[in-house]
Design a protein around this motif. Sequence first.
Motif, mmCIF file in Angstrom:
data_model
loop_
_atom_site.group_PDB
_atom_site.id
_atom_site.type_symbol
_atom_site.label_atom_id
_atom_site.label_comp_id
_atom_site.label_asym_id
_atom_site.label_seq_id
_atom_site.Cartn_x
_atom_site.Cartn_y
_atom_site.Cartn_z
ATOM 1 N N UNK A 1 5.195 6.769 6.984
ATOM 2 C CA UNK A 1 5.850 5.698 6.211
ATOM 3 C C UNK A 1 5.368 5.737 4.766
ATOM 4 N N UNK A 2 6.277 5.600 3.801
ATOM 5 C CA UNK A 2 5.865 5.691 2.395
ATOM 6 C C UNK A 2 5.030 4.513 1.924
ATOM 7 N N UNK B 1 0.871 -1.175 0.000
ATOM 8 C CA UNK B 1 0.000 0.000 0.000
ATOM 9 C C UNK B 1 0.910 1.228 0.000
ATOM 10 N N UNK B 2 0.693 2.155 -0.912
ATOM 11 C CA UNK B 2 1.580 3.306 -1.068
ATOM 12 C C UNK B 2 0.870 4.596 -0.635
ATOM 13 N N UNK B 3 1.588 5.414 0.092
ATOM 14 C CA UNK B 3 1.011 6.670 0.579
ATOM 15 C C UNK B 3 0.486 7.478 -0.587
ATOM 16 N N UNK B 4 -0.765 7.893 -0.489
ATOM 17 C CA UNK B 4 -1.445 8.512 -1.622
ATOM 18 C C UNK B 4 -1.985 9.900 -1.292
ATOM 19 N N UNK B 5 -2.727 9.995 -0.211
ATOM 20 C CA UNK B 5 -3.360 11.280 0.105
ATOM 21 C C UNK B 5 -3.580 11.400 1.613
ATOM 22 N N UNK B 6 -3.777 12.623 2.047
ATOM 23 C CA UNK B 6 -4.153 12.887 3.431
ATOM 24 C C UNK B 6 -5.478 13.624 3.419
ATOM 25 N N UNK C 1 -0.262 13.369 -0.969
ATOM 26 C CA UNK C 1 0.762 13.058 0.026
ATOM 27 C C UNK C 1 2.012 12.417 -0.573
ATOM 28 N N UNK C 2 2.024 12.227 -1.881
ATOM 29 C CA UNK C 2 3.192 11.607 -2.505
ATOM 30 C C UNK C 2 4.355 12.588 -2.538
ATOM 31 N N UNK D 1 0.287 -6.027 6.863
ATOM 32 C CA UNK D 1 0.917 -5.284 7.953
ATOM 33 C C UNK D 1 -0.128 -4.474 8.690
ATOM 34 N N UNK D 2 -0.060 -4.464 9.989
ATOM 35 C CA UNK D 2 -0.997 -3.683 10.783
ATOM 36 C C UNK D 2 -0.481 -2.262 10.896
ATOM 37 N N UNK D 3 -1.164 -1.295 10.300
ATOM 38 C CA UNK D 3 -0.671 0.074 10.346
ATOM 39 C C UNK D 3 -0.741 0.639 11.755
#
Length: 363
Positions: A332-333, A300-305, A323-324, A339-341
């Motif tokens: 975390x990117x 999962x890749x950081x996309x938006x806030x 957020x990219x 994985x448990x965020x």
Amino acid sequence: MTDARQPSATEAAFIAAVHSGDTARFALITERHRRELQVHCYRMLANYEDAQDMTQETFLRAWKKRESFRGHAALRTWLYRIATNACLDFLEKRNDRTPVPSELPDPDSEVLYLQPYPDRMLPEDPQESVVARETIELAFIIAVQHLPPRQRAVFILRDVLGWPASKAADALELTVASVTSALQRARVTMREQLPDRRLDWRSPATHELSNDERGAVKSYIEAHERNDLDGLTSLLRDDLRFAMLPDPGTVTTTAREAVDGWVSNGLFQRGYDDWRGITTTINRMPAAALYLRTPDDPAYRLFTIAVLRIVHGRIAELTGFDATDKPWLGLPPTLRSGESPSSTSPAHGPRHRSHRGTSTPTS
């Protein structure tokens, strides 16, 4: 912030470093003020990256002007003066740092250069929480941008930092009468921009999230996780204000129209249907950092806030930021599948549980 009659021990050490040309000692002493100066520049500029640049410019100017510091005023005051003028010089050269007309039917404007401010970069000293929540939230930062630059500087120095008129006048090379007049005009504009908000910026204010805020952001993320459109709709006010920056087009819409619009733009469709979220705070507001996993991608890749303003348990404003390529957010990117965020822990706020979640491809 009062001028010192005699230099403090730190200021005496600073003067000694100036006289000896001790660059390392100079840097060590000035570096203690970096976070508060950066917040000051952010209020002036509404852009985190610009604020970083102007804070560095402040330190460069301070070194060049080091011989001018005599200890008659506090070192902190001297640095704020340099930072304020660095921001004013920046604004004078940039014609893209003013609000632009929005797409709302009522007269309004947008601040397309607005960036989020990570709570982890706020000053840690409790005294510096004159970075009260109300003066770092997005609505306040946006409202300040509607002031002409010099009025903006006067307002921040006088009404946020609490400087007396004489000190603000000295910093800006204005008369006390000019400062008083500029402050009166600035206050009128701020009341117009924030008609329903507290306007006494210097009185104590909490920066903790309320139970309503924590509950709403939790429900927001869980509704996305379950693809629960009715649940998501129930969280939104019918006068929702929505924006995705830096794209233009702030809109006020009903809850159902907002959700229908997000679905028509791809939410819950293939490629935008596998999300996870980290509950955090941005600008001391509840926020969800959202991660997208596309087909055949293990991460999962950081996309938006999504930054949320909660009123009586419902979402009144949703501001999305790309957020990219923003490592300064401190998130975390990527999150691995399975994985448990974990939630982020802001510098001045409660730790939140994390939840899986999704958001619109445009929010």
